[in-house]
Design a protein around this motif. Structure first.
Motif, mmCIF file in Angstrom:
data_model
loop_
_atom_site.group_PDB
_atom_site.id
_atom_site.type_symbol
_atom_site.label_atom_id
_atom_site.label_comp_id
_atom_site.label_asym_id
_atom_site.label_seq_id
_atom_site.Cartn_x
_atom_site.Cartn_y
_atom_site.Cartn_z
ATOM 1 N N LEU A 178 0.826 -1.208 0.000
ATOM 2 C CA LEU A 178 0.000 0.000 0.000
ATOM 3 C C LEU A 178 0.858 1.255 0.000
ATOM 4 O O LEU A 178 0.612 2.197 -0.769
ATOM 5 N N ALA A 179 1.879 1.286 0.847
ATOM 6 C CA ALA A 179 2.759 2.450 0.916
ATOM 7 C C ALA A 179 3.483 2.676 -0.403
ATOM 8 O O ALA A 179 3.662 3.817 -0.850
ATOM 9 N N SER A 180 3.899 1.585 -1.044
ATOM 10 C CA SER A 180 4.581 1.695 -2.335
ATOM 11 C C SER A 180 3.643 2.248 -3.405
ATOM 12 O O SER A 180 4.031 3.111 -4.207
ATOM 13 N N ASP A 184 3.983 5.846 -5.438
ATOM 14 C CA ASP A 184 4.039 5.913 -6.901
ATOM 15 C C ASP A 184 3.012 6.895 -7.468
ATOM 16 O O ASP A 184 3.357 7.761 -8.276
ATOM 17 N N VAL A 185 1.746 6.752 -7.054
ATOM 18 C CA VAL A 185 0.713 7.599 -7.664
ATOM 19 C C VAL A 185 0.826 9.033 -7.192
ATOM 20 O O VAL A 185 0.631 9.974 -7.981
ATOM 21 N N TYR A 210 4.810 11.628 1.896
ATOM 22 C CA TYR A 210 4.756 11.679 0.429
ATOM 23 C C TYR A 210 5.154 13.025 -0.162
ATOM 24 O O TYR A 210 5.017 13.226 -1.369
ATOM 25 N N GLY A 211 5.667 13.917 0.670
ATOM 26 C CA GLY A 211 6.210 15.166 0.162
ATOM 27 C C GLY A 211 5.166 16.167 -0.281
ATOM 28 O O GLY A 211 5.351 16.846 -1.293
ATOM 29 N N TYR A 212 4.080 16.284 0.500
ATOM 30 C CA TYR A 212 3.011 17.227 0.179
ATOM 31 C C TYR A 212 2.936 18.317 1.239
ATOM 32 O O TYR A 212 3.124 18.056 2.437
#
Length: 324
Positions: A178-180, A184-185, A210-212
């Motif tokens: 799930l984390a992968s 990706d998306v 996730y860098g948001y």
């Protein structure tokens, strides 16, 4: 304060509490382990790890705000009858802490998110020694919670510890997938568009993972109200930065989000709702979105799609409901 806590338990009746309660070790050994969990996320994870060896009841269902939730008489009876109580902690279930503390003298009670080391938590902006409780937004952190649930079950029913361990290993492997997928998306969204604006600050762990950039109208708790100055500030931010999509949450009123959209429209800037996200509660029971994995799959897929990234229409394994 202690007296008031005890009065809550006394108010449901000594006879109701005391009747037909076998010793807890005997209950655990003779049949399925009876677990009460505060949130749906904890309950779903407990079911995955316990399998057919456990019976799990969640106190809070879809659309329920855990920050404001107050236990009912029925909740207290269910917790008193349980072999194990699992709650998040980190001040998420703020209105329940006194009762949970009192019950801890009668039933094993575990604050599973508080097993996450302090250095991995996000500090609260306004209160010293408090932390953001929304750790489920990062599947990597949720692995630690899954292990804490495994350990709590194994301590309560040691004869089933091997099964709980095997199930936890399989479940955390699923969390890794799930984390992968989420990485990706969400990584397909152009960097300048990685701004997540929602009703309250439930997505800080998500943003860190996730860098948001995460912006909540309200604070970490939904107990605070967004004032006019805050709305004006965020309208200006939407206009100045050209942010085109914001998100509503299933367990929080969309009133403030719609005020932002209307304010931006008055300034000549069009903002749309990118979708509904699951923040403090999962989807409906019996649906994929009503599981922890489905909840995060939904959020990652909706956010990536709305902000210009690429994601499968039906999510990681094609299980998302149409229109998610």
């Amino acid at each position: 304060m202690i007296a008031s806590r005890r009065s809550v338990l006394r108010s449901i009746g000594a006879a109701a509490l005391g009747a037909a309660f076998a010793p807890r070790a005997a209950i655990a050994a003779e049949g399925r382990l009876s677990i009460v969990a505060t949130t749906g996320m904890i309950a779903d994870t407990a079911r995955a790890i316990g399998g057919e060896l456990v019976e799990v009841k969640a106190l809070m269902g879809p659309g329920v705000d855990p920050h404001a939730y107050r236990q009912t008489r029925t909740d207290i009876l269910a917790m008193r009858r349980a072999d194990l109580i699992l709650w998040n902690g980190l001040y998420l279930e703020a209105q329940m802490e006194e009762v949970l503390g009192d019950l801890s003298g009668l039933v094993p009670v575990r604050a599973v998110a508080e097993t996450i080391p302090a250095e991995q938590r996000i500090a609260h902006d306004d209160y010293a020694d408090r932390f953001d409780p929304h750790v489920w937004m990062d599947p990597a952190l949720w692995r630690e919670v899954a292990f804490a649930i495994r350990d709590a079950m194994s301590e309560t029913a040691p004869h089933d510890a091997a099964a709980f361990t095997a199930n936890a290993e399989a479940y955390t492997a699923e969390l890794d997938v799930l984390a992968s997928y989420a990485n990706d998306v969400l990584g397909s969204v152009p960097e300048e568009r990685r701004v997540l604006l929602t009703a309250h600050d439930a997505f800080n762990y998500f943003g860190r993972a996730y860098g948001y950039e995460v912006i909540g109208i309200q604070g970490i708790s939904t107990e605070s109200e967004a004032g006019l100055n805050r709305i004006t500030e965020l309208v200006n931010l939407l206009v100045d930065r050209g942010i085109a999509a914001v998100f509503v949450e299933s367990s929080v009123s969309d009133r403030s989000i719609r005020a932002l959209i209307e304010g931006a429209a008055a300034e000549g800037h069009e903002v749309r709702i990118g979708g509904e996200l699951y923040s403090d509660a999962m989807g409906s029971p019996g649906t994929y979105e009503g599981t922890y994995v489905g909840m995060i799959d939904h959020n990652a897929t909706v956010i990536a799609t709305a902000l210009g990234g690429e994601a499968p229409e039906r999510g990681m394994t094609g299980k998302l409901s149409a229109g998610s």
